[in-house]
Design a protein around this motif. Structure first.
Motif: not given
Length: 230
Positions: A127-133, A187-194, A218-228
């Motif tokens: 598992m890894t963290n998916f965090t989005y801003n 804004n939605a900042e530093n929100i995440g799920f696993i 595609t979640i291809n790295s640990a602690d994935y950060a998504f920006q939009f």
């Protein structure tokens, strides 16, 4: 019917149906065995295996019957106490790094003839963290509706009289989370799920009254950060 009467009846029902004691037989032992691997079929060493019994689902004491860890090959053999209870549970985990697995059955209705519970191969996913801003750059008056659809890799398999019940089990279920961003909360900042590593997350959004747009991440790295931005 008055609310207080409803509440009193509910308390009486809980008292009646939660008073069972979890049963442990002094003269019966069972063997719980299997193996633990990751999503690449590689063995997981030192995974935790815990065996529990619970008399019912209304608050009886859950009792730890046996525990152990997997060896260097991912195999485990655990001799456990036993008893005829509504819930017989085997939990397999390996810290926060992996998903979890639960084997569940009813030993009031089922006892294996050889006193052996064979979990065969249990696969845990890394598992890894998916965090989005999500940041608004387009100015006031614009509203964004968004959601993320992703996989919950945790798994509970329910067995009835030794046979897997697909209708009662829940494994690899789909989860959805999202919100609306507007002038009050742009804004939605530093929100995440696993999520499982190497899995896919679907990001869907609609700006104002426009068409919904979706993209696959595609979640291809640990602690994935998504920006939009919108």
């Amino acid at each position: 019917m008055p609310k207080r009467l409803h509440f009193a009846i509910w308390l009486m029902l809980v008292a009646v149906f939660s008073c069972e004691d979890t049963i442990i037989e002094d003269n019966i032992r069972v063997l719980v065995h299997g193996s633990v691997v990751d999503q690449n079929a590689e063995p997981i060493t030192n995974a935790s295996i815990k065996v529990y019994a619970d008399a019912d689902a209304f608050g009886a004491d859950r009792v730890l019957l046996g525990e152990g860890v997997s060896d260097a090959s991912g195999n485990f053999n655990i001799t456990s106490l036993f008893g005829p209870n509504e819930l017989f549970l085997v939990d397999v985990s390996s810290g926060d790094q992996y998903s979890t697995y639960r084997y569940q059955t009813n030993t009031e209705e089922f006892t294996p003839g050889d006193l052996t519970f064979n979990l065969q191969t249990v696969a845990l996913k890394e598992m890894t963290n998916f965090t989005y801003n999500i940041i608004r750059e387009s100015g006031e008056g614009n509203t964004l509706y968004y959601r993320f659809t992703y996989l919950d890799a945790n798994c509970t398999e329910v067995y009835e009289e030794g046979a897997l019940s697909d209708s009662l089990s829940y494994c690899n279920t789909t989860r959805v989370t999202g919100s609306t961003l507007d002038d009050a909360s742009p804004n939605a900042e530093n929100i995440g799920f696993i999520v499982p590593l190497q899995s896919q997350v679907e990001f869907s959004y609609r700006l104002n009254e426009g068409e919904e747009i979706s993209e696959i991440i595609t979640i291809n790295s640990a602690d994935y950060a998504f920006q939009f931005s919108y």
